[in-house]
Design a protein around this motif. Sequence first.
Motif: not given
Length: 236
Positions: A166, A191-192, A194, A201, A203, A224, A227-228, A230-231, A236
């Motif tokens: 990531i 948001q994810r 690329t 990914p 973030v 954030d 969230f990152a 989880r990505v 996600v």
Amino acid sequence: MIEDEAVRRRYLHALGITQWERRSALPVQGGAMGQPVPVADAPLPGTDADSLEWRALEQTVRGCTRCPLHKTRTQAVFGVGNKNAEWLVIGEAPGADEDRLGEPFVGRAGQLLTSMLKALGLAREQVYIANILKSRPPNNRDPLPEEVAACEPYLKRQIELIRPRIILAVGRIAAQNLLKTDTRIGALRGQRFTCPGTDIPVVVTYHPAYLLRSPLEKRKAWEDLKFARRVMRGEV
Ligand code: URA
């Protein structure tokens, strides 16, 4: 000699080593006094292709004159951290402290970044930290498009060599330049994305220097980061 070989095999067998090659079967190179010594298959530490390329890349960046910032910087700031990191943090450009010390995110904003990473359970040494620009713009002004373009191949190669799971883009400049957009940072959060040209990914979160000025936004930055994570975990 034949007896010696039989004894050696018995010892090796006792140690659980049942596969061996006679020295004469291994490639040899001249040792001290010219005697042949076995050469292991594994390369010497630091001589594999990636290590050699990292060193060449860092040297190139340190001597870079592709944009006029080389005339005003104290030194180029290449990047720091684990070259096999799962997390790659990308900031904007070196500030005064980074320009002086040659390492990204070592000033007050850097301390906050280190704390943010710690909150996620990540030691600073575990991640890799780099910037869009390797040279400090005078008075910390925003990077010019031509400066970003001149520096871009270096960051691109760092990304290719690290192959992170990531990328965390901190701040508007990092996010907009990495994602090739002029969308405001508030709309890029949560948001994810690329990383162009890769499947890595990305973030986006606020820059720690902004969070120092606007501490009430730290709560959003923590969202954030979660969230990152989880990505990164593919949730996600
Ligand atoms: N701000 C950045 O974006 N990068 C640094 O290295 C230091 C401050």
